[in-house]
Design an enzyme around this catalytic site. Structure first.
Site, PDB file in Angstrom:
ATOM      1  CB  THR A  94      -8.802   1.298   0.832  1.00  0.00           C
ATOM      2  OG1 THR A  94      -9.513   2.522   0.663  1.00  0.00           O
ATOM      3  CG2 THR A  94      -8.511   0.696  -0.526  1.00  0.00           C
ATOM      4  CG  LEU A  95      -5.046  -2.941   4.361  1.00  0.00           C
ATOM      5  CD1 LEU A  95      -4.454  -3.572   3.109  1.00  0.00           C
ATOM      6  CD2 LEU A  95      -3.920  -2.478   5.290  1.00  0.00           C
ATOM      7  NE  ARG A 106      -0.689   8.551 -10.541  1.00  0.00           N
ATOM      8  CZ  ARG A 106      -1.514   8.292  -9.525  1.00  0.00           C
ATOM      9  NH1 ARG A 106      -1.034   7.968  -8.348  1.00  0.00           N
ATOM     10  NH2 ARG A 106      -2.824   8.344  -9.695  1.00  0.00           N
ATOM     11  CG  ASP A 125      -5.922   7.518   5.358  1.00  0.00           C
ATOM     12  OD1 ASP A 125      -6.863   6.761   5.090  1.00  0.00           O
ATOM     13  OD2 ASP A 125      -5.529   8.390   4.589  1.00  0.00           O
ATOM     14  CD  GLU A 133      -3.259  -0.123   0.366  1.00  0.00           C
ATOM     15  OE1 GLU A 133      -2.966   0.834  -0.379  1.00  0.00           O
ATOM     16  OE2 GLU A 133      -4.417  -0.535   0.515  1.00  0.00           O
ATOM     17  CG  ASP A 134      -0.960   4.602  -1.719  1.00  0.00           C
ATOM     18  OD1 ASP A 134      -1.635   3.579  -1.508  1.00  0.00           O
ATOM     19  OD2 ASP A 134      -1.492   5.704  -1.970  1.00  0.00           O
ATOM     20  N   GLY A 145      -8.002   2.937   7.019  1.00  0.00           N
ATOM     21  CA  GLY A 145      -7.920   1.486   6.916  1.00  0.00           C
ATOM     22  C   GLY A 145      -9.107   0.871   6.187  1.00  0.00           C
ATOM     23  CG  ASP A 175      -2.759  11.291  -7.956  1.00  0.00           C
ATOM     24  OD1 ASP A 175      -2.948  10.666  -6.897  1.00  0.00           O
ATOM     25  OD2 ASP A 175      -3.690  11.723  -8.661  1.00  0.00           O
TER      26      ASP A 175
END
Lengths: 197, 133
Positions: free
Chosen positions: A125-126, A184, A121, A117-118, A123, A178
């Site tokens: 999405t993860l 990027r 925060d 992961e980039d 959490g 981005d």
């Protein structure tokens, strides 16, 4: 350096006037490189003899993944997923939930999967990605994130095993991050500053 | 004549998204755009949520009447976490913080998190939301 507001989907000439600028360097390319090498060493020790599959979420993780892969000397595999972006209008009328736009190209049953992961925060999405991948019975599932904001976490029980940097509550750009799909390619990680109204 | 706040409230309550992860039985009545957008973000990620399911009594008088109470905006049962959203000015957040400290002292097993205006702005920036701030 100045930049326009978030206006994904619009061609550059149609984007509104700038209200952000690229600020100072928060992490230099040398600092990023040094930490990525450390992370690659840790992964190599922990996964020695197991050939993990590194799964990156497009697009911001790509730069981190490619550096991490080259810093990880043990044999490993690479794959990518892309999640549908959230935008205004979601949840109004024709509801759509989070979903995979691009799925994995490989089977993961019984394999050691490491999500790259980039940033983590809230959490959310993860959490979705872990729930989705666990249904496919991987041998193990863990995550590595370049940036972490643990104080913003809404979902706590995440398998984040490796953290590059715990960062303050700022917006960043560069090193894969981005602003409206730009920048990027900047080698350093910069703070984004909002211009005064 | 409708006040500005009344107009905002009317606009928010008029929108009734078809929530998938909402656990309540009655449609939630959000009081601002930030609450609505947070609900959408939770729903979008498939995280079960409820809206104002519980009021915590913070203080009673000698006869048992409630003098002070606190109702967090969201409850996430899978995380066992209450979430309070605020878009208030700093001076008002201080009062809310005091309430939260009191809640944590009286209900030590309850997990509650305050999402500040800045957190909402971060969500808006990450998810390209249009939240007036």
């Amino acid at each position: 350096m100045r930049h326009g507001p978030l206006a994904a989907g619009l061609p550059p000439r149609d984007r509104p006037l700038p209200d952000y600028r690229i600020g100072e360097i928060y992490l230099s390319s040398a600092e990023l490189r040094a930490r990525v090498v450390e992370l690659g060493d840790e992964i190599s020790r922990d996964y020695d003899g197991r050939e993990p599959l590194l799964v990156a979420t497009l697009k911001a993780s790509v730069v981190f993944l490619t550096d991490l892969s080259r810093a990880t000397p043990i044999p490993h595999w690479l794959d990518f997923v892309e999640l549908a972006g959230y935008g205004p209008g979601v949840g109004t009328g024709g509801h759509t939930g989070i979903r995979l736009l691009k799925d994995l190209g490989s089977e993961i049953a019984g394999r050691d999967v490491l999500i790259v992961e980039d940033v983590v925060d809230t959490g959310l999405t993860l959490n979705y990605l872990c729930r989705t991948l666990r249904l496919r019975s991987p041998g193990s599932l863990a995550a590595i994130t370049l940036l972490d904001r643990p104080y913003r976490r809404l979902v706590d029980d995440l398998p984040v095993r490796y953290v590059g940097f715990t960062v303050p509550d700022e917006l960043f750009v560069g090193y894969g991050f981005d602003l409206d799909e730009r920048y990027r390619n900047l080698p350093d990680l910069h703070v984004v500053r909002r211009l005064a109204a | 004549m409708v006040s500005e706040a009344g107009a905002i409230l009317a606009a928010v309550t008029l929108e009734t998204p078809d929530f998938q992860a909402y656990l309540g039985t009655r449609p939630p009545r959000f009081v601002n755009d930030a609450e609505l957008e947070c609900a959408k973000v939770l729903d979008y990620h498939g995280v079960p949520w409820d809206y104002e399911p519980r009021t915590f009594v913070l203080e009673r008088d000698d006869e048992g009447r409630v003098l002070e109470a606190f109702t967090p905006d969201f409850f996430l049962p899978e995380q066992e976490l209450y979430l309070e959203i605020t878009v208030m000015k700093q001076s008002l957040v201080t009062r809310k913080n005091r309430k939260l400290r009191k809640l944590r002292r009286l209900y030590p097993d309850v997990r509650v998190k305050l999402f500040y205006k800045r957190d909402i702005e971060r969500l808006a920036e990450r998810y390209h939301l249009d939240i007036a701030s």
